[in-house]
Motif scaffolding. Sequence first.
Motif, PDB file in Angstrom:
ATOM      1  N   MET A  55       0.830  -1.203   0.000  1.00  0.00           N
ATOM      2  CA  MET A  55       0.000   0.000   0.000  1.00  0.00           C
ATOM      3  C   MET A  55       0.867   1.257   0.000  1.00  0.00           C
ATOM      4  N   TYR A  56       1.895   1.242   0.826  1.00  0.00           N
ATOM      5  CA  TYR A  56       2.839   2.361   0.897  1.00  0.00           C
ATOM      6  C   TYR A  56       3.503   2.599  -0.450  1.00  0.00           C
ATOM      7  N   GLU A  57       3.984   1.555  -1.088  1.00  0.00           N
ATOM      8  CA  GLU A  57       4.682   1.707  -2.363  1.00  0.00           C
ATOM      9  C   GLU A  57       3.750   2.145  -3.484  1.00  0.00           C
ATOM     10  N   THR A  58       2.451   1.908  -3.320  1.00  0.00           N
ATOM     11  CA  THR A  58       1.483   2.336  -4.325  1.00  0.00           C
ATOM     12  C   THR A  58       1.292   3.845  -4.312  1.00  0.00           C
ATOM     13  N   ILE A  59       1.404   4.459  -3.131  1.00  0.00           N
ATOM     14  CA  ILE A  59       1.180   5.913  -3.060  1.00  0.00           C
ATOM     15  C   ILE A  59       2.466   6.722  -3.113  1.00  0.00           C
ATOM     16  N   THR A  60       3.611   6.136  -2.778  1.00  0.00           N
ATOM     17  CA  THR A  60       4.834   6.936  -2.669  1.00  0.00           C
ATOM     18  C   THR A  60       5.320   7.562  -3.966  1.00  0.00           C
ATOM     19  N   PRO A  61       5.001   7.047  -5.160  1.00  0.00           N
ATOM     20  CA  PRO A  61       5.397   7.785  -6.355  1.00  0.00           C
ATOM     21  C   PRO A  61       4.836   9.210  -6.411  1.00  0.00           C
ATOM     22  N   PHE A  62       3.798   9.475  -5.629  1.00  0.00           N
ATOM     23  CA  PHE A  62       3.180  10.801  -5.613  1.00  0.00           C
ATOM     24  C   PHE A  62       3.589  11.613  -4.379  1.00  0.00           C
ATOM     25  N   CYS A  63       4.476  11.062  -3.559  1.00  0.00           N
ATOM     26  CA  CYS A  63       4.842  11.697  -2.286  1.00  0.00           C
ATOM     27  C   CYS A  63       6.248  12.299  -2.377  1.00  0.00           C
ATOM     28  N   GLU A  64       6.313  13.587  -2.597  1.00  0.00           N
ATOM     29  CA  GLU A  64       7.586  14.301  -2.619  1.00  0.00           C
ATOM     30  C   GLU A  64       7.444  15.565  -1.771  1.00  0.00           C
ATOM     31  N   GLY A  65       8.392  15.800  -0.898  1.00  0.00           N
ATOM     32  CA  GLY A  65       8.364  16.996  -0.067  1.00  0.00           C
ATOM     33  C   GLY A  65       7.723  16.751   1.285  1.00  0.00           C
ATOM     34  N   GLU A  66       7.303  17.827   1.918  1.00  0.00           N
ATOM     35  CA  GLU A  66       6.679  17.759   3.243  1.00  0.00           C
ATOM     36  C   GLU A  66       5.358  17.005   3.156  1.00  0.00           C
ATOM     37  N   THR A  67       5.249  15.930   3.927  1.00  0.00           N
ATOM     38  CA  THR A  67       4.104  15.026   3.794  1.00  0.00           C
ATOM     39  C   THR A  67       3.335  14.925   5.102  1.00  0.00           C
ATOM     40  N   LEU A  68       2.005  14.965   4.984  1.00  0.00           N
ATOM     41  CA  LEU A  68       1.104  14.864   6.135  1.00  0.00           C
ATOM     42  C   LEU A  68       0.186  13.671   5.949  1.00  0.00           C
ATOM     43  N   GLU A  69       0.116  12.812   6.959  1.00  0.00           N
ATOM     44  CA  GLU A  69      -0.822  11.699   6.959  1.00  0.00           C
ATOM     45  C   GLU A  69      -2.028  12.060   7.817  1.00  0.00           C
ATOM     46  N   VAL A  70      -3.209  12.038   7.224  1.00  0.00           N
ATOM     47  CA  VAL A  70      -4.451  12.310   7.952  1.00  0.00           C
ATOM     48  C   VAL A  70      -5.045  10.978   8.393  1.00  0.00           C
ATOM     49  N   GLY A  71      -5.252  10.825   9.690  1.00  0.00           N
ATOM     50  CA  GLY A  71      -5.819   9.580  10.202  1.00  0.00           C
ATOM     51  C   GLY A  71      -4.827   8.449  10.167  1.00  0.00           C
ATOM     52  N   GLY A  72      -3.717   8.615  10.872  1.00  0.00           N
ATOM     53  CA  GLY A  72      -2.634   7.634  10.837  1.00  0.00           C
ATOM     54  C   GLY A  72      -2.889   6.353  11.603  1.00  0.00           C
ATOM     55  N   GLY A  73      -4.003   6.282  12.354  1.00  0.00           N
ATOM     56  CA  GLY A  73      -4.300   5.076  13.114  1.00  0.00           C
ATOM     57  C   GLY A  73      -3.199   4.765  14.107  1.00  0.00           C
ATOM     58  N   ILE A  74      -2.727   3.532  14.115  1.00  0.00           N
ATOM     59  CA  ILE A  74      -1.661   3.129  15.039  1.00  0.00           C
ATOM     60  C   ILE A  74      -0.290   3.132  14.356  1.00  0.00           C
ATOM     61  N   GLY A  75      -0.239   3.692  13.140  1.00  0.00           N
ATOM     62  CA  GLY A  75       1.053   3.896  12.493  1.00  0.00           C
ATOM     63  C   GLY A  75       1.488   2.821  11.517  1.00  0.00           C
ATOM     64  N   ASN A  76       0.550   2.022  10.999  1.00  0.00           N
ATOM     65  CA  ASN A  76       0.923   0.932  10.093  1.00  0.00           C
ATOM     66  C   ASN A  76       1.619   1.432   8.832  1.00  0.00           C
ATOM     67  N   ILE A  77       1.116   2.510   8.257  1.00  0.00           N
ATOM     68  CA  ILE A  77       1.736   3.084   7.060  1.00  0.00           C
ATOM     69  C   ILE A  77       2.784   4.123   7.447  1.00  0.00           C
ATOM     70  N   SER A  78       2.567   4.813   8.540  1.00  0.00           N
ATOM     71  CA  SER A  78       3.537   5.813   9.010  1.00  0.00           C
ATOM     72  C   SER A  78       4.928   5.208   9.136  1.00  0.00           C
ATOM     73  N   GLN A  79       5.009   4.012   9.703  1.00  0.00           N
ATOM     74  CA  GLN A  79       6.321   3.415   9.936  1.00  0.00           C
ATOM     75  C   GLN A  79       7.033   3.068   8.636  1.00  0.00           C
ATOM     76  N   CYS A  80       6.274   2.813   7.562  1.00  0.00           N
ATOM     77  CA  CYS A  80       6.910   2.550   6.268  1.00  0.00           C
ATOM     78  C   CYS A  80       7.648   3.788   5.776  1.00  0.00           C
TER      79      CYS A  80
END
Length: 248
Positions: free
Chosen positions: A33-58
């Motif tokens: 899931m992380y690798e599917t969105i990261t091509p669009f993630c450059e620069g200062e990044t904000l996660e809305v609704g991070g839950g317990i950090g499953n994707i945050s830690q990636c």
Amino acid sequence: MGEKISSTKGFTDSVGHSTLSNIASADKFNRWMYETITPFCEGETLEVGGGIGNISQCFLLDDKKLTVTELRDDYCDIVKENLGNHACLNEVISMDIVDPEFDTKYQSYFESFDVVFALNVMEHLEDDLLAISNCKKLLKAGGKLIILVPAFQFLFNSFDRALGHYRRYKKDSLKELFKRNKFEVLHSQYFNFIGTLGWWVSGHVLRKKVVPEGQMKLYNFFVPLIKIIDFFTKRFVGLSVIVVGRKN
């Protein structure tokens, strides 16, 4: 494996916490899931609704700077406890993305981020249009918004009800939320076709309320194969739908 609701009674969202905990064990799935969105993630990044950090830690494992928001204070505490010492974690913010006083409470964060993403958040909100609007306020001009939500209303079942979902989406309905907020839509796709089968059986037939841990571990084992299948199906069908838009 049995459902874990009873073991999480101390949490404000016991069903959600059980589900997130079971998904946490599926490291290959979270990474996908992380690798599917990261091509669009450059620069200062904000996660809305991070839950317990499953994707945050990636993000943090790849040394990418990240700011995390979460509505629930107990989830904020988990992220701070588990990830708070990481140098790339900028801040963990207690934030309600549809707070009636959003403009007053969170104005200091407006136009601060190059990327805002929310994975499995909008379906929990009655006013998803307002949520998209408030996400836009957090973005710099030209910034990107990435939204992943459950797909196809015919899959709505006991899982959705237990998790407090209002709806499921299709590409067109999610893109419409972006367009109504004057985003330029850059990308859309479905995600995780094989997951629809497990969701249907466990939610419609077995009527479970929590995604079984054993099922997630088995699914996680087959992720390399599932990713290949998804390459051919992502235009048409999946358990989730992803849309990326640019703030102009």
